[in-house]
Design an enzyme around this catalytic site. Structure first.
Site, PDB file in Angstrom:
ATOM      1  N   THR A   1     -19.476   2.513  40.828  1.00  0.00           N
ATOM      2  CA  THR A   1     -19.644   1.932  42.155  1.00  0.00           C
ATOM      3  C   THR A   1     -20.584   0.733  42.063  1.00  0.00           C
ATOM      4  OG1 THR A   1     -20.065   2.455  44.488  1.00  0.00           O
ATOM      5  CG2 THR A   1     -21.553   3.471  42.864  1.00  0.00           C
TER       6      THR A   1
ATOM      7  N   LYS B   1     -18.853  -2.757  39.114  1.00  0.00           N
ATOM      8  CA  LYS B   1     -17.396  -2.714  38.946  1.00  0.00           C
ATOM      9  C   LYS B   1     -16.852  -3.881  38.124  1.00  0.00           C
ATOM     10  CE  LYS B   1     -16.585  -0.026  43.144  1.00  0.00           C
ATOM     11  NZ  LYS B   1     -15.811   0.141  44.378  1.00  0.00           N
TER      12      LYS B   1
END
Length: 296
Positions: free
Chosen positions: A62, A66
């Site tokens: 997260t 990413k």
């Protein structure tokens, strides 16, 4: 025992532990999902390789990693490579393999809880990071009337270059400004927020303001502006509240989290939970998030 993890910074707000435990019950697996706060990008390969070494089946990635995680992987599938961002890593004998389930999860949310995107639909996407890239990838399969408003010029330039297709109308990219947002929303069919603006604890923030909506309502109805916010904490962001008050159909990012996790869970375990009782799970997740905020 199968175990997986969430890596990011911060991760305290996440309700993924509950979500994956529900999928594990449906699949009848002995399973644990843990949340690990990775302080800085330099720490990311250490966490990845340590988890791999001790037998972790895989991880969700997260914010803010990413895009950064890609350079620490052994391979990626075609979708992740095209998107240029990874939110799911499978750890096994072949090493660290990257996937992207965000775009699929977001598009299923939009299609199931708003309406499917059709050719010619005009879409305004706010954001140019990993989540935005995944969502844009899925949208661009369906319409090429996409305008991306971001805050980082280099990311916008990269998006425009990476998604260039000589057979399609190019993405329109611009910096987020009230004037640009107003011009886009005068005619947009969909509004997608793929930035962290409005995420806990900054829950009073919204890129779309009441003043902007007041101006827009002089020119169009909000009832045919379909609005999706990738933020899931809080369940209903200020942006979604403001749009819903004007009649816009809205969808919370909690659905993106639920659906992307179905795909990730299948990659890690080989188990299909696509027929899970999603309404019940969504209600429970909303309750968990509300409890968390009520306790400060």
């Amino acid at each position: 025992m199968i175990f997986t993890a969430l890596l990011g910074n911060p991760v305290e707000h996440s309700v993924s532990t509950y979500l994956f435990s529900e999928y594990a019950k449906i699949a009848d697996l002995e399973y644990t999902h843990i949340k690990l706060n990775v302080p800085a990008e330099v720490d990311l390969p250490v966490y990845l390789h340590s988890l791999h070494k001790i037998g972790c089946a895989g991880v969700n990635i997260t914010l803010p990693y990413k895009l950064a995680v890609v350079k620490y992987l052994d391979a990626q599938d075609d979708r992740a490579q095209a998107i240029g961002a990874v939110n799911t890593v499978v750890m096994g004998n072949s090493g660290l393999i990257g996937y992207n389930t965000d775009g699929v999860g977001a598009y299923r949310s939009i299609s199931d809880h708003l309406r499917p995107v059709k050719s010619g639909d005009r879409v305004t996407v706010l954001g140019s990071g990993g989540a935005a890239r995944a969502i844009i990838y899925e949208l661009y399969q369906r319409t090429d009337e996409i305008t991306v408003l971001g805050q980082i010029p280099a990311q916008l330039e990269s998006l425009s270059k990476d998604f260039h297709n000589p057979d399609r109308k190019p993405l329109q990219v611009s910096l987020i400004r009230d004037a640009a947002l107003y011009d886009c929303l005068r005619t947009a069919d969909f509004l997608i927020n793929a930035t962290p603006v409005g995420m806990y604890p900054e829950t009073n923030d919204s890129l779309v303001t009441p003043a902007l909506l007041d101006r827009l309502e002089q020119e169009r109805s909000m009832k045919d502006l379909w609005t999706f916010d990738a933020v899931f904490n809080p369940h209903t962001t200020l942006m979604l509240k403001l749009l819903a008050q004007r009649g816009s159909p809205t969808c919370s990012g909690i659905w993106m989290m639920i659906y992307q996790a179905v795909e990730a869970f299948a990659l890690w375990t080989g188990k299909d939970v696509s027929q899970a009782p999603f309404r019940d799970i969504e209600a429970k997740l909303q309750h968990l998030l509300e409890q968390r905020y009520s306790h400060g």
